[in-house]
Design a protein around this motif. Structure first.
Motif, mmCIF file in Angstrom:
data_model
loop_
_atom_site.group_PDB
_atom_site.id
_atom_site.type_symbol
_atom_site.label_atom_id
_atom_site.label_comp_id
_atom_site.label_asym_id
_atom_site.label_seq_id
_atom_site.Cartn_x
_atom_site.Cartn_y
_atom_site.Cartn_z
ATOM 1 N N ALA A 164 -2.274 5.829 -8.948
ATOM 2 C CA ALA A 164 -1.833 4.493 -8.523
ATOM 3 C C ALA A 164 -1.668 4.428 -7.010
ATOM 4 C CB ALA A 164 -0.522 4.133 -9.216
ATOM 5 N N MET A 165 -1.270 5.522 -6.393
ATOM 6 C CA MET A 165 -1.107 5.557 -4.937
ATOM 7 C C MET A 165 -2.436 5.446 -4.200
ATOM 8 S SD MET A 165 1.751 8.509 -4.275
ATOM 9 C CE MET A 165 3.462 8.331 -4.779
ATOM 10 N N ALA A 166 -3.517 5.804 -4.881
ATOM 11 C CA ALA A 166 -4.818 5.879 -4.219
ATOM 12 C C ALA A 166 -5.713 4.689 -4.500
ATOM 13 C CB ALA A 166 -5.531 7.167 -4.631
ATOM 14 N N THR A 167 -5.196 3.619 -5.093
ATOM 15 C CA THR A 167 -6.036 2.447 -5.346
ATOM 16 C C THR A 167 -6.449 1.797 -4.030
ATOM 17 O OG1 THR A 167 -4.042 1.079 -5.588
ATOM 18 C CG2 THR A 167 -5.019 1.986 -7.594
ATOM 19 N N THR A 168 -7.662 1.244 -4.008
ATOM 20 C CA THR A 168 -8.230 0.758 -2.753
ATOM 21 C C THR A 168 -8.111 -0.748 -2.543
ATOM 22 O OG1 THR A 168 -10.393 0.682 -3.857
ATOM 23 C CG2 THR A 168 -9.892 2.634 -2.549
ATOM 24 N N MET A 169 -7.731 -1.505 -3.558
ATOM 25 C CA MET A 169 -7.602 -2.945 -3.378
ATOM 26 C C MET A 169 -6.533 -3.277 -2.339
ATOM 27 S SD MET A 169 -8.321 -6.063 -3.825
ATOM 28 C CE MET A 169 -9.478 -6.106 -5.194
ATOM 29 N N GLY A 170 -5.378 -2.618 -2.446
ATOM 30 C CA GLY A 170 -4.325 -2.842 -1.467
ATOM 31 C C GLY A 170 -4.741 -2.420 -0.076
ATOM 32 N N LEU A 171 -5.468 -1.314 0.020
ATOM 33 C CA LEU A 171 -5.971 -0.864 1.315
ATOM 34 C C LEU A 171 -6.898 -1.890 1.932
ATOM 35 C CD1 LEU A 171 -6.604 1.137 3.565
ATOM 36 C CD2 LEU A 171 -8.104 2.365 1.985
ATOM 37 N N TYR A 172 -7.769 -2.473 1.129
ATOM 38 C CA TYR A 172 -8.685 -3.498 1.627
ATOM 39 C C TYR A 172 -7.920 -4.716 2.137
ATOM 40 C CZ TYR A 172 -12.167 -7.223 1.544
ATOM 41 O OH TYR A 172 -12.965 -8.285 1.885
ATOM 42 N N LEU A 173 -6.957 -5.195 1.377
ATOM 43 C CA LEU A 173 -6.186 -6.357 1.800
ATOM 44 C C LEU A 173 -5.406 -6.075 3.078
ATOM 45 C CD1 LEU A 173 -4.761 -7.678 -1.604
ATOM 46 C CD2 LEU A 173 -6.577 -8.686 -0.221
ATOM 47 N N MET A 174 -4.767 -4.924 3.151
ATOM 48 C CA MET A 174 -3.982 -4.585 4.336
ATOM 49 C C MET A 174 -4.866 -4.463 5.568
ATOM 50 S SD MET A 174 -0.719 -4.332 3.654
ATOM 51 C CE MET A 174 -0.097 -3.324 4.987
ATOM 52 N N LYS A 175 -6.033 -3.858 5.409
ATOM 53 C CA LYS A 175 -6.929 -3.686 6.551
ATOM 54 C C LYS A 175 -7.416 -5.025 7.080
ATOM 55 C CE LYS A 175 -11.168 -2.613 8.479
ATOM 56 N NZ LYS A 175 -12.316 -3.495 8.736
ATOM 57 N N GLN A 176 -7.843 -5.900 6.187
ATOM 58 C CA GLN A 176 -8.325 -7.210 6.605
ATOM 59 C C GLN A 176 -7.212 -8.046 7.225
ATOM 60 O OE1 GLN A 176 -11.456 -6.306 6.549
ATOM 61 N NE2 GLN A 176 -12.144 -8.285 5.754
ATOM 62 N N PHE A 177 -6.024 -7.962 6.675
ATOM 63 C CA PHE A 177 -4.913 -8.747 7.204
ATOM 64 C C PHE A 177 -4.481 -8.225 8.564
ATOM 65 C CE2 PHE A 177 -0.814 -10.798 7.382
ATOM 66 C CZ PHE A 177 -1.015 -11.969 6.672
ATOM 67 N N MET A 178 -4.498 -6.912 8.759
ATOM 68 C CA MET A 178 -4.128 -6.351 10.063
ATOM 69 C C MET A 178 -5.119 -6.752 11.133
ATOM 70 S SD MET A 178 -2.611 -2.521 9.460
ATOM 71 C CE MET A 178 -1.017 -2.283 8.676
ATOM 72 N N GLU A 179 -6.390 -6.781 10.797
ATOM 73 C CA GLU A 179 -7.390 -7.173 11.782
ATOM 74 C C GLU A 179 -7.208 -8.607 12.246
ATOM 75 O OE1 GLU A 179 -11.307 -6.453 10.290
ATOM 76 O OE2 GLU A 179 -11.367 -4.417 11.120
ATOM 77 N N SER A 180 -6.791 -9.492 11.344
ATOM 78 C CA SER A 180 -6.685 -10.904 11.678
ATOM 79 C C SER A 180 -5.309 -11.301 12.200
ATOM 80 C CB SER A 180 -7.025 -11.763 10.456
ATOM 81 O OG SER A 180 -6.120 -11.507 9.395
ATOM 82 N N SER A 181 -4.274 -10.516 11.887
ATOM 83 C CA SER A 181 -2.909 -10.944 12.202
ATOM 84 C C SER A 181 -2.199 -10.094 13.240
ATOM 85 C CB SER A 181 -2.063 -10.959 10.916
ATOM 86 O OG SER A 181 -2.612 -11.821 9.956
ATOM 87 N N VAL A 182 -2.721 -8.929 13.561
ATOM 88 C CA VAL A 182 -2.070 -8.058 14.544
ATOM 89 C C VAL A 182 -2.941 -7.988 15.796
ATOM 90 C CG1 VAL A 182 -1.135 -5.762 14.996
ATOM 91 C CG2 VAL A 182 -1.044 -6.712 12.681
ATOM 92 N N PRO A 183 -2.570 -8.671 16.888
ATOM 93 C CA PRO A 183 -3.391 -8.648 18.110
ATOM 94 C C PRO A 183 -3.406 -7.261 18.749
ATOM 95 C CG PRO A 183 -1.828 -10.481 18.122
ATOM 96 C CD PRO A 183 -1.424 -9.574 17.000
ATOM 97 N N ASP A 184 -4.559 -6.852 19.216
ATOM 98 C CA ASP A 184 -4.668 -5.560 19.903
ATOM 99 C C ASP A 184 -3.834 -5.531 21.172
ATOM 100 O OD1 ASP A 184 -6.388 -4.640 17.957
ATOM 101 O OD2 ASP A 184 -8.199 -5.256 19.042
ATOM 102 N N THR A 185 -3.684 -6.695 21.820
ATOM 103 C CA THR A 185 -2.914 -6.740 23.072
ATOM 104 C C THR A 185 -1.454 -6.378 22.843
ATOM 105 O OG1 THR A 185 -2.618 -9.127 22.711
ATOM 106 C CG2 THR A 185 -4.433 -8.440 24.141
ATOM 107 N N VAL A 186 -0.905 -6.775 21.701
ATOM 108 C CA VAL A 186 0.484 -6.441 21.399
ATOM 109 C C VAL A 186 0.649 -4.934 21.207
ATOM 110 C CG1 VAL A 186 2.364 -6.768 19.750
ATOM 111 C CG2 VAL A 186 0.903 -8.693 20.363
ATOM 112 N N LEU A 187 -0.289 -4.317 20.512
ATOM 113 C CA LEU A 187 -0.231 -2.871 20.300
ATOM 114 C C LEU A 187 -0.410 -2.120 21.610
ATOM 115 C CD1 LEU A 187 -2.333 -2.581 17.014
ATOM 116 C CD2 LEU A 187 0.131 -2.880 17.264
#
Length: 292
Positions: A164-187
């Motif tokens: 259950a820890m290794a399922t990839t659906m959550g990873l896909y959602l988190m990756k796509q959301f981070m790309e669109s919602s977390v600006p590189d300039t802030v990091l």
């Protein structure tokens, strides 16, 4: 459906819908919502019916003489089990809590690395993750069983928790959301201020993607909560609440009322969690595929 002209506010384009269009959308969504609510309402109606109404033909949607006898029968059957039902509930809660927490941790960290770090093979890894979404978890049961057997984890909680820890659906959602919602300039600003990568991840990135990890928690919670009989667990003391309910329902026609009550009990917790956090899920689904 008619729309007014487009107009701009700074760099954004605002689309003004007509009142008729808004009313049409609201009406359509209301009809669809009511249609999707009907199965849940029917399950509740069934759980309140006495046995003579359960077997009435033609069947009736609404109950005539509602009572709680089916729930009383269910709890009576639960109390007669040779393994205390509190043990089944503990197993379910433990597996659900640990598996959900682990899935959130590993999916978030992997998503952050794929979305905000540059390293060779990053795109290839993400393509493999996307391809893995094509396969149902049933396809992976053989390989998972072989791995759990090699790790000597068969007939333990971890045989369910680790996959259950290794399922990839959550990873896909988190990756796509981070790309669109977390600006590189802030990091970059955080790194220039001396923040470590781990601190940047926990303090900057994670709060900005709260809708995504709330959605991940809900989806993983729902899956693990509904875990029934498993090919990895044989001991009765380690089996889940859903499995115990299924064993009770295997008693035949005489337990049809208890079966209807059990259906409501099993769906009550996931539905409650979903309703409380539904706005986060909608926000995540709307943003997971968008990029600036």
């Amino acid at each position: 459906m008619k729309y007014k002209k487009l107009r701009t506010r700074g760099h954004k384009v605002v689309l003004n819908r007509s009142k008729g269009g808004d009313a049409g959308i609201a009406f359509f969504l209301t009809i669809m919502g009511a249609f999707m609510f009907l199965p849940m309402l029917y399950a509740v109606m069934q759980s309140l019916k006495p046995l003579d109404e359960l077997f009435m033909f033609p069947p009736r949607f609404f109950v005539r003489k509602p009572n709680l006898e089916n729930f009383a029968d269910l709890f009576s059957l639960m109390s007669d089990s040779w393994v205390p039902f509190s043990r089944y509930i503990f197993n379910t809660v433990f597996i659900t809590a640990v598996g959900t927490a682990g899935n959130l941790l590993f999916a978030s960290m992997a998503a952050y690395a794929l979305a905000k770090m540059r390293f060779p093979g990053r795109n290839v890894i993400f393509k493999i993750i996307v391809m893995s979404l094509m396969f149902h978890q049933t396809v992976n049961q053989v390989t998972n069983f072989i791995m759990m057997s090699a790790f000597r984890m068969i007939d333990t909680y971890w045989a369910i928790i680790l996959p259950a820890m290794a399922t990839t659906m959550g990873l896909y959602l988190m990756k796509q959301f981070m790309e669109s919602s977390v600006p590189d300039t802030v990091l970059e600003s955080a790194r220039l201020d001396g923040a470590s990568e781990i601190r940047t991840f926990w303090v900057i990135a994670m709060p900005m993607v709260k809708p995504a990890w709330m959605t991940l928690i809900i989806e993983c919670f729902r899956t693990l909560w509904n875990t029934g009989s498993s090919i990895y667990i044989y001991s009765e003391q380690l089996k889940t609440f859903n499995y115990a309910i299924q064993q009770i329902l295997a008693g035949g026609v005489a337990r049809s009322g208890a079966a209807a009550a059990a259906t409501v009990v099993m769906m009550l917790v996931p539905i409650t969690v979903f309703v409380v956090n539904q706005s986060k899920i909608v926000e995540t689904m709307g943003s997971s595929g968008m990029k600036d």
